[in-house]
Design a protein around this motif. Structure first.
Motif, PDB file in Angstrom:
ATOM      1  N   LEU A 271       0.841  -1.201   0.000  1.00 49.52           N
ATOM      2  CA  LEU A 271       0.000   0.000   0.000  1.00 49.52           C
ATOM      3  C   LEU A 271       0.876   1.251   0.000  1.00 49.52           C
ATOM      4  CD1 LEU A 271      -3.185   0.544   2.134  1.00 49.52           C
ATOM      5  CD2 LEU A 271      -1.462   2.321   1.958  1.00 49.52           C
ATOM      6  N   ALA A 272       1.914   1.241   0.832  1.00 47.42           N
ATOM      7  CA  ALA A 272       2.834   2.388   0.878  1.00 47.42           C
ATOM      8  C   ALA A 272       3.511   2.605  -0.472  1.00 47.42           C
ATOM      9  CB  ALA A 272       3.882   2.175   1.975  1.00 47.42           C
ATOM     10  N   GLU A 273       3.819   1.520  -1.135  1.00 49.08           N
ATOM     11  CA  GLU A 273       4.471   1.624  -2.450  1.00 49.08           C
ATOM     12  C   GLU A 273       3.529   2.216  -3.490  1.00 49.08           C
ATOM     13  OE1 GLU A 273       7.223   1.506  -5.468  1.00 49.08           O
ATOM     14  OE2 GLU A 273       7.495   1.349  -3.302  1.00 49.08           O
ATOM     15  N   ARG A 274       2.235   1.962  -3.350  1.00 50.43           N
ATOM     16  CA  ARG A 274       1.260   2.516  -4.296  1.00 50.43           C
ATOM     17  C   ARG A 274       1.145   4.036  -4.176  1.00 50.43           C
ATOM     18  NH1 ARG A 274      -2.378  -0.555  -7.133  1.00 50.43           N
ATOM     19  NH2 ARG A 274      -2.345  -2.817  -6.792  1.00 50.43           N
ATOM     20  N   VAL A 275       1.318   4.555  -2.958  1.00 53.05           N
ATOM     21  CA  VAL A 275       1.187   6.003  -2.787  1.00 53.05           C
ATOM     22  C   VAL A 275       2.530   6.718  -2.914  1.00 53.05           C
ATOM     23  CG1 VAL A 275      -0.832   5.693  -1.324  1.00 53.05           C
ATOM     24  CG2 VAL A 275       1.406   5.938  -0.259  1.00 53.05           C
ATOM     25  N   ARG A 276       3.614   5.968  -2.911  1.00 49.21           N
ATOM     26  CA  ARG A 276       4.949   6.568  -2.942  1.00 49.21           C
ATOM     27  C   ARG A 276       5.166   7.488  -4.136  1.00 49.21           C
ATOM     28  NH1 ARG A 276       9.562   5.770  -5.459  1.00 49.21           N
ATOM     29  NH2 ARG A 276       8.721   3.967  -6.558  1.00 49.21           N
ATOM     30  N   PRO A 277       4.815   7.089  -5.381  1.00 49.53           N
ATOM     31  CA  PRO A 277       5.126   7.967  -6.520  1.00 49.53           C
ATOM     32  C   PRO A 277       4.538   9.368  -6.383  1.00 49.53           C
ATOM     33  CG  PRO A 277       4.530   5.773  -7.283  1.00 49.53           C
ATOM     34  CD  PRO A 277       4.218   5.809  -5.826  1.00 49.53           C
ATOM     35  N   LYS A 278       3.304   9.476  -5.920  1.00 46.07           N
ATOM     36  CA  LYS A 278       2.690  10.800  -5.790  1.00 46.07           C
ATOM     37  C   LYS A 278       3.364  11.600  -4.685  1.00 46.07           C
ATOM     38  CE  LYS A 278      -1.549  13.357  -4.994  1.00 46.07           C
ATOM     39  NZ  LYS A 278      -1.090  14.387  -5.958  1.00 46.07           N
ATOM     40  N   LEU A 279       3.656  10.964  -3.563  1.00 43.75           N
ATOM     41  CA  LEU A 279       4.304  11.673  -2.464  1.00 43.75           C
ATOM     42  C   LEU A 279       5.663  12.206  -2.888  1.00 43.75           C
ATOM     43  CD1 LEU A 279       3.395   9.256   0.464  1.00 43.75           C
ATOM     44  CD2 LEU A 279       2.415  11.513   0.030  1.00 43.75           C
ATOM     45  N   VAL A 280       6.404  11.414  -3.633  1.00 45.19           N
ATOM     46  CA  VAL A 280       7.718  11.842  -4.113  1.00 45.19           C
ATOM     47  C   VAL A 280       7.564  12.985  -5.110  1.00 45.19           C
ATOM     48  CG1 VAL A 280       9.727  11.133  -5.472  1.00 45.19           C
ATOM     49  CG2 VAL A 280       8.855   9.640  -3.667  1.00 45.19           C
ATOM     50  N   ALA A 281       6.626  12.836  -6.033  1.00 46.59           N
ATOM     51  CA  ALA A 281       6.417  13.875  -7.045  1.00 46.59           C
ATOM     52  C   ALA A 281       5.985  15.195  -6.409  1.00 46.59           C
ATOM     53  CB  ALA A 281       5.366  13.412  -8.060  1.00 46.59           C
ATOM     54  N   ASP A 282       5.243  15.122  -5.297  1.00 52.49           N
ATOM     55  CA  ASP A 282       4.749  16.332  -4.649  1.00 52.49           C
ATOM     56  C   ASP A 282       5.781  16.970  -3.720  1.00 52.49           C
ATOM     57  OD1 ASP A 282       2.372  16.062  -5.963  1.00 52.49           O
ATOM     58  OD2 ASP A 282       1.271  15.225  -4.261  1.00 52.49           O
ATOM     59  N   GLY A 283       6.859  16.252  -3.406  1.00 49.92           N
ATOM     60  CA  GLY A 283       7.874  16.801  -2.513  1.00 49.92           C
ATOM     61  C   GLY A 283       7.557  16.619  -1.038  1.00 49.92           C
ATOM     62  N   VAL A 284       6.950  15.471  -0.700  1.00 54.81           N
ATOM     63  CA  VAL A 284       6.595  15.187   0.690  1.00 54.81           C
ATOM     64  C   VAL A 284       7.753  14.427   1.336  1.00 54.81           C
ATOM     65  CG1 VAL A 284       4.967  14.091   2.245  1.00 54.81           C
ATOM     66  CG2 VAL A 284       4.142  15.150   0.138  1.00 54.81           C
ATOM     67  N   PHE A 285       8.502  15.105   2.162  1.00 51.79           N
ATOM     68  CA  PHE A 285       9.688  14.552   2.815  1.00 51.79           C
ATOM     69  C   PHE A 285       9.335  13.577   3.920  1.00 51.79           C
ATOM     70  CE2 PHE A 285      12.454  15.493   6.608  1.00 51.79           C
ATOM     71  CZ  PHE A 285      13.532  14.696   6.241  1.00 51.79           C
ATOM     72  N   LEU A 286       8.443  13.999   4.817  1.00 50.72           N
ATOM     73  CA  LEU A 286       8.059  13.179   5.968  1.00 50.72           C
ATOM     74  C   LEU A 286       6.546  13.142   6.049  1.00 50.72           C
ATOM     75  CD1 LEU A 286       9.122  11.636   8.508  1.00 50.72           C
ATOM     76  CD2 LEU A 286       8.849  13.785   9.771  1.00 50.72           C
ATOM     77  N   VAL A 287       5.980  11.943   6.132  1.00 45.39           N
ATOM     78  CA  VAL A 287       4.529  11.794   6.116  1.00 45.39           C
ATOM     79  C   VAL A 287       4.141  10.630   7.016  1.00 45.39           C
ATOM     80  CG1 VAL A 287       4.583  10.297   4.083  1.00 45.39           C
ATOM     81  CG2 VAL A 287       2.486  11.523   4.633  1.00 45.39           C
ATOM     82  N   GLY A 288       2.976  10.746   7.651  1.00 41.74           N
ATOM     83  CA  GLY A 288       2.417   9.641   8.414  1.00 41.74           C
ATOM     84  C   GLY A 288       1.197   9.096   7.703  1.00 41.74           C
ATOM     85  N   LEU A 289       1.241   7.828   7.339  1.00 45.64           N
ATOM     86  CA  LEU A 289       0.107   7.177   6.697  1.00 45.64           C
ATOM     87  C   LEU A 289      -0.728   6.485   7.763  1.00 45.64           C
ATOM     88  CD1 LEU A 289       1.808   5.437   3.609  1.00 45.64           C
ATOM     89  CD2 LEU A 289       0.869   7.765   3.776  1.00 45.64           C
ATOM     90  N   ASP A 290      -2.022   6.783   7.815  1.00 51.36           N
ATOM     91  CA  ASP A 290      -2.928   6.124   8.743  1.00 51.36           C
ATOM     92  C   ASP A 290      -3.702   5.057   7.984  1.00 51.36           C
ATOM     93  OD1 ASP A 290      -2.020   7.724  10.738  1.00 51.36           O
ATOM     94  OD2 ASP A 290      -3.775   9.044  10.803  1.00 51.36           O
ATOM     95  N   ILE A 291      -3.551   3.820   8.422  1.00 52.91           N
ATOM     96  CA  ILE A 291      -4.049   2.659   7.687  1.00 52.91           C
ATOM     97  C   ILE A 291      -4.962   1.839   8.594  1.00 52.91           C
ATOM     98  CG2 ILE A 291      -3.358   0.549   6.472  1.00 52.91           C
ATOM     99  CD1 ILE A 291      -0.559   1.958   6.109  1.00 52.91           C
ATOM    100  N   VAL A 292      -6.109   1.449   8.065  1.00 46.82           N
ATOM    101  CA  VAL A 292      -7.014   0.526   8.754  1.00 46.82           C
ATOM    102  C   VAL A 292      -7.297  -0.625   7.792  1.00 46.82           C
ATOM    103  CG1 VAL A 292      -9.340   0.161   9.644  1.00 46.82           C
ATOM    104  CG2 VAL A 292      -8.069   2.209  10.290  1.00 46.82           C
ATOM    105  N   GLY A 293      -7.013  -1.837   8.241  1.00 40.98           N
ATOM    106  CA  GLY A 293      -7.174  -2.989   7.354  1.00 40.98           C
ATOM    107  C   GLY A 293      -6.250  -2.854   6.156  1.00 40.98           C
TER     108      GLY A 293
END
Length: 348
Positions: A271-293
């Motif tokens: 799941l983290a890998e699926r969102v990684r490209p957008k976070l990198v493209a947007d310049g998000v250095f540090l982020v907390g992902l909140d995941i349920v299930g």
């Protein structure tokens, strides 16, 4: 190296905030640490941008309480510093805390952070990324497969239909905001019940409706990503499980939840890998992902917290690798002849 931490208000800081741990880690690595708030910027007629910053003493603090006492010391030196004399500016405020009482302050970090980045300061997270993420509409730009379906509306009939179509219940929360304020689990679309919730949540503007996930009873996982990758030390991930209090669907640690160790599975990493490209493209250095299930519920890019809980749970201080990453970005910017675009540098 001089590192500036931008926060809502110094008096609102806590010894166990992630920002406090990062600042103490920077001091332990012999950097100068200053604190800046929305009141502290001045753009002069000649185009010079300065900050009127609170300067921490150059010493190592063994206990978070000692660091916090030094930060709150009213006699602490204040200095006027030209923005170009700052190496890195970490934007660690929560805009939602300022929206009601002083809306002018909510986006000061983004606005002046842009000026700082233009002048060669490493600004993290990138101000343009934070501008995109000012409310939960940013969350809707991530792939459908990683997030539950959501309705965003102020039309009570649309919201009633959404609730009726999810027999296990729905979560209603404000589009703009953070924490657990005005977040409700709705089990029924009955007129009286929904009207009360609509009135409470709608005072903040648009309403987000999401289906209730039964897995939330076991708590949600917060996983930190650094430079687009899961942050880890050895085999230990910077993650925790946020357990809801008995009888409450919320799991915000600051409000009512408790922290517990988290097991990071291959599915969570995928799941983290699926969102990684957008976070990198947007310049998000540090982020907390909140995941349920197997679903992502929140993407926390402004001031994700939880490092103290992880330190207590695992005996691992993740502050140092974060500050090392900041050091690497400042070094890369310093050797670049033409300067590196801040958004690219943020996740380099």
């Amino acid at each position: 190296m001089r590192i500036a931490f931008f926060v809502n208000a110094i008096e609102g800081e806590s010894p166990l905030f992630t920002t406090s741990l990062l600042a103490a880690a920077a001091l332990s690595r012999d950097h100068e640490v200053i604190y800046v708030t929305p009141d502290d910027f001045t753009l002069r007629p000649d185009g010079a941008l300065v900050v009127h910053a609170k300067v921490l003493p150059s010493k190592k603090f063994k206990k978070p309480e000692t660091f916090h006492a030094a930060l709150q010391d009213e006699s602490l030196q204040r200095r006027t510093i030209e923005i170009g004399e700052i190496d890195a500016l970490l934007l660690r405020n929560d805009p939602s805390l300022d929206l009601a009482a002083r809306p002018w302050a909510a986006h000061a970090g983004i606005l002046f952070g842009r000026f700082a980045a233009q002048r060669g300061v490493v600004v993290l997270n990138d101000p343009e990324a934070l501008a995109l993420a000012q409310n939960k509409l940013y969350f809707e730009s991530f792939p459908d497969v990683v997030r539950p379906p959501a309705l965003i509306s102020r039309n009570i009939d649309e919201i009633r239909h959404f609730v009726e179509s999810h027999p296990k219940g729905a979560i209603l929360k404000p589009l703009q905001g953070s924490g657990r304020r005005n977040v409700f689990k709705v089990n029924s679309a009955s007129k009286s019940n929904l009207n009360k919730v609509f009135e409470a949540v709608g005072v903040d503007g648009y309403i987000v409706a999401q289906p209730y996930l039964p897995e939330a009873k076991a708590g949600g996982i917060r996983l930190f990503l650094l430079n687009g990758q899961p942050l880890k030390h050895g085999d230990t991930y910077a993650a925790l499980r946020r357990m809801p209090a008995r009888g409450d669907q919320q799991s915000n640690i600051c409000a009512i939840g408790a922290a517990a160790p988290a097991r990071i599975t291959d599915d969570i990493l995928a799941l983290a890998e699926r969102v990684r490209p957008k976070l990198v493209a947007d310049g998000v250095f540090l982020v907390g992902l909140d995941i349920v299930g197997d679903k992502l519920l929140e993407v926390n890019v402004f001031s994700p917290g939880g490092l103290w809980n992880m330190r207590e749970l695992y005996g691992v201080d993740f502050s140092n690798p974060i500050i090392r990453a900041v050091e690497n970005k400042v070094a890369a910017q310093a050797v670049s002849k033409e300067g590196i675009d801040n958004r690219m540098l943020a996740t380099l």
